[in-house]
Design a protein around this motif. Structure first.
Motif, mmCIF file in Angstrom:
data_model
loop_
_atom_site.group_PDB
_atom_site.id
_atom_site.type_symbol
_atom_site.label_atom_id
_atom_site.label_comp_id
_atom_site.label_asym_id
_atom_site.label_seq_id
_atom_site.Cartn_x
_atom_site.Cartn_y
_atom_site.Cartn_z
ATOM 1 N N MET A 217 27.282 8.720 -52.328
ATOM 2 C CA MET A 217 27.524 7.409 -51.731
ATOM 3 C C MET A 217 29.014 7.214 -51.450
ATOM 4 N N GLY A 218 29.858 7.644 -52.387
ATOM 5 C CA GLY A 218 31.301 7.532 -52.191
ATOM 6 C C GLY A 218 31.779 8.355 -51.008
ATOM 7 N N ILE A 219 31.249 9.572 -50.883
ATOM 8 C CA ILE A 219 31.618 10.446 -49.759
ATOM 9 C C ILE A 219 31.143 9.842 -48.446
ATOM 10 N N LEU A 220 29.943 9.262 -48.467
ATOM 11 C CA LEU A 220 29.402 8.624 -47.268
ATOM 12 C C LEU A 220 30.288 7.466 -46.822
ATOM 13 N N CYS A 221 30.726 6.634 -47.785
ATOM 14 C CA CYS A 221 31.619 5.516 -47.462
ATOM 15 C C CYS A 221 32.918 6.023 -46.849
ATOM 16 N N LEU A 222 33.438 7.125 -47.401
ATOM 17 C CA LEU A 222 34.682 7.709 -46.885
ATOM 18 C C LEU A 222 34.487 8.242 -45.473
ATOM 19 N N ILE A 223 33.364 8.920 -45.226
ATOM 20 C CA ILE A 223 33.076 9.460 -43.893
ATOM 21 C C ILE A 223 32.947 8.332 -42.872
ATOM 22 N N VAL A 224 32.241 7.259 -43.262
ATOM 23 C CA VAL A 224 32.080 6.106 -42.366
ATOM 24 C C VAL A 224 33.439 5.484 -42.069
ATOM 25 N N SER A 225 34.288 5.377 -43.107
ATOM 26 C CA SER A 225 35.628 4.817 -42.931
ATOM 27 C C SER A 225 36.450 5.665 -41.956
ATOM 28 N N ILE A 226 36.404 6.976 -42.127
ATOM 29 C CA ILE A 226 37.153 7.882 -41.248
ATOM 30 C C ILE A 226 36.611 7.801 -39.820
ATOM 31 N N PHE A 227 35.290 7.707 -39.698
ATOM 32 C CA PHE A 227 34.656 7.610 -38.372
ATOM 33 C C PHE A 227 35.153 6.368 -37.623
ATOM 34 N N PHE A 228 35.153 5.242 -38.310
ATOM 35 C CA PHE A 228 35.603 4.010 -37.663
ATOM 36 C C PHE A 228 37.118 4.026 -37.435
ATOM 37 N N PHE A 229 37.839 4.701 -38.311
ATOM 38 C CA PHE A 229 39.281 4.839 -38.087
ATOM 39 C C PHE A 229 39.533 5.598 -36.789
ATOM 40 N N GLY A 230 38.743 6.649 -36.555
ATOM 41 C CA GLY A 230 38.858 7.398 -35.312
ATOM 42 C C GLY A 230 38.558 6.527 -34.101
ATOM 43 N N LEU A 231 37.494 5.723 -34.211
ATOM 44 C CA LEU A 231 37.145 4.814 -33.110
ATOM 45 C C LEU A 231 38.227 3.768 -32.888
ATOM 46 N N SER A 232 38.928 3.401 -33.969
ATOM 47 C CA SER A 232 39.959 2.365 -33.849
ATOM 48 C C SER A 232 41.138 2.833 -33.007
ATOM 49 N N ARG A 233 41.280 4.167 -32.836
ATOM 50 C CA ARG A 233 42.327 4.679 -31.960
ATOM 51 C C ARG A 233 42.011 4.355 -30.493
ATOM 52 N N ILE A 234 40.714 4.134 -30.234
ATOM 53 C CA ILE A 234 40.271 3.769 -28.885
ATOM 54 C C ILE A 234 40.191 2.251 -28.742
ATOM 55 N N ASN A 235 39.641 1.618 -29.775
ATOM 56 C CA ASN A 235 39.484 0.155 -29.775
ATOM 57 C C ASN A 235 39.836 -0.350 -31.171
ATOM 58 N N HIS A 236 40.890 -1.138 -31.271
ATOM 59 C CA HIS A 236 41.377 -1.584 -32.583
ATOM 60 C C HIS A 236 40.333 -2.383 -33.354
ATOM 61 N N PHE A 237 39.344 -2.926 -32.671
ATOM 62 C CA PHE A 237 38.286 -3.701 -33.323
ATOM 63 C C PHE A 237 37.663 -2.934 -34.486
ATOM 64 N N PHE A 238 37.475 -1.633 -34.320
ATOM 65 C CA PHE A 238 36.773 -0.843 -35.323
ATOM 66 C C PHE A 238 37.585 -0.634 -36.596
#
Length: 333
Positions: A217-238
Motif C-alpha cells: 500500500m505504501g509503494i502504491l501511494c508513492l507510485i501514485v504520487s510520482i505519477f501525478f507529479f509527472g502530470l503536474s509538469r504538464i498541468n499544475h492542477f495534478f
C-alpha cells in the motif's frame, strides 16, 4: 484492551483521537508560519521543513472523519439519527460560535449584510467565496451524501472506492479547466475530497479485519504520487494529488511511531497532549481563524501568540456551551 491478530492498519483507529490532535496542531502551526511570513533560503529546504508539520494536517482530518463515520454508521445506520448526531456534534456548535464571532467581525468592519452573515454562519457561503471555513463547508456536503455513498460503496468496497475517488478527481479537473475562477475559490476543499472516501474504505478494512499488505500500500501511494507529479509538469492542477497521495502513508507512519515509542514517558506525555487537542479540534480550528480575523495580527509575533493563547483558553468553555445548546436545540426538533 489490545486486539490480537489484526492488521497494523488498526493503528489508525487506535490513535484516531491523537492523530486528530496532531492534525489541528499542524493546521494552527501552518497558519502561524504563514502569518509570520517565514521564508526559507531555497525551495527544497522549505518543502522539507513544511513536510515536518504537514504529516496529518487537513487531509488527515478528512481521512479520519471518513474512518469515524464508517464505524458510526455501520453500528447504527438509521439515517435520521445519523443526521441529528452530525448536527449536534459539528454543524450546530459551529453555527453557535460563528453567529457570535461573525456578528462582531461584520459590525467591526462596517459590512454587515444578512445574506453574507447567514452564509458565514452556516459555512455554506464558502461555496460562493464568502468564507474561508472550507473544512466545515466540505464536511457538511460530505455528511449529507454519506449515507447514500456508504450504501453504494458497500456493494463492492474496493471497486466503488476507486470509482468515487476517480470521479471526485475528475470533478476537480473539470472545474479547474472550465471554470478556473470558481475553482480558485474552492481549491482548498475540492482536491481533498478523495481523502474522505479513502478514510471510509480504511474504516471498512479495519472494522472487518481485512488483511492489508502495508508495504504494498505504501509503494502504491508513492507510485501514485510520482505519477501525478509527472502530470503536474504538464498541468499544475495534478500537484494537489501528488501531495495528497502520500498522506495515507504518512498518517499511518505517525501512528506507528507513537505505538512503538509509547513506553517512553515523553511520548506518553505527547500522546496526552495530542489527545487533548483532539477533543477540541472543531473549536480550535474555528476559534483561531475567527479570533485572528478580529485581532488582525498581521505578522506581529505577539498578536499572533495572543490569537493562539486565546484559542487554547476558550476552546474548553466554548465546547461546553455549544454542546449544551446543541443538545437543547436537538431536543426541540
Amino acid at each position: 484492551m489490545e486486539r490480537s491478530n489484526v492488521s497494523p492498519i488498526y493503528l489508525l483507529s487506535k490513535y484516531r483521537n491523537m492523530l486528530m490532535g496532531i492534525a489541528i496542531f499542524e493546521v494552527m502551526l501552518g497558519h502561524v508560519v504563514s502569518w509570520l511570513e517565514i521564508s526559507y533560503p531555497n525551495a527544497i529546504l522549505g518543502f522539507v521543513i513544511a513536510r515536518m508539520y504537514y504529516t496529518v494536517h487537513t487531509p488527515g482530518f478528512l481521512l479520519l472523519s471518513g474512518l469515524g463515520l464508517y464505524y458510526s454508521f455501520s453500528k447504527n445506520n438509521d439515517v435520521s439519527s445519523f443526521y441529528l448526531r452530525r448536527m449536534q456534534r459539528m454543524w450546530l456548535p459551529f453555527m453557535i460560535i460563528a453567529a457570535v464571532f461573525y456578528a462582531v467581525i461584520l459590525l467591526k468592519e462596517g459590512a454587515f449584510n444578512i445574506v453574507s452573515y447567514l452564509g458565514l454562519v452556516t459555512a455554506l457561503g464558502y461555496w460562493f467565496g464568502d468564507t474561508n471555513m472550507w473544512y466545515i463547508a466540505l464536511s457538511i456536503i460530505l455528511y449529507a451524501i454519506f449515507p447514500v455513498a456508504y450504501k453504494w460503496m458497500k456493494i463492492n468496497w474496493k471497486l466503488h472506492t476507486i470509482i468515487i475517488v476517480v470521479f471526485t478527481l475528475l470533478l476537480g479537473y473539470l472545474l479547474n479547466t472550465f471554470v478556473p475562477s470558481y475553482f480558485e475559490k474552492v481549491f482548498l476543499a475540492i482536491p481533498k475530497i478523495p481523502m474522505f472516501f479513502v478514510g471510509v474504505y480504511i474504516g471498512y478494512l479495519i472494522k472487518e479485519n481485512v488483511k492489508v499488505n502495508l508495504p504494498r500500500m505504501g509503494i502504491l501511494c508513492l507510485i501514485v504520487s510520482i505519477f501525478f507529479f509527472g502530470l503536474s509538469r504538464i498541468n499544475h492542477f495534478f500537484m494537489y494529488y501528488s501531495d495528497l497521495a502520500l498522506f495515507p502513508t504518512t498518517i499511518w507512519i505517525v501512528a506507528y511511531l507513537y505505538s512503538k515509542l509509547e513506553n517512553f514517558k515523553i511520548i506518553q506525555c505527547l500522546i496526552k497532549i495530542w489527545s487533548w487537542f483532539g477533543k477540541y479540534t472543531l473549536e480550535l480550528y474555528v476559534l483561531h481563524l475567527l479570533i485572528a480575523r478580529i485581532i488582525n495580527p498581521g505578522n506581529n509575533f505577539y498578536l499572533i501568540s495572543l490569537v493562539i493563547i486565546l484559542s487554547l483558553l476558550l476552546c474548553v468553555p466554548v465546547q461546553r456551551v455549544t454542546i449544551s445548546l446543541s443538545k437543547l436545540i436537538i431536543k426541540k426538533l
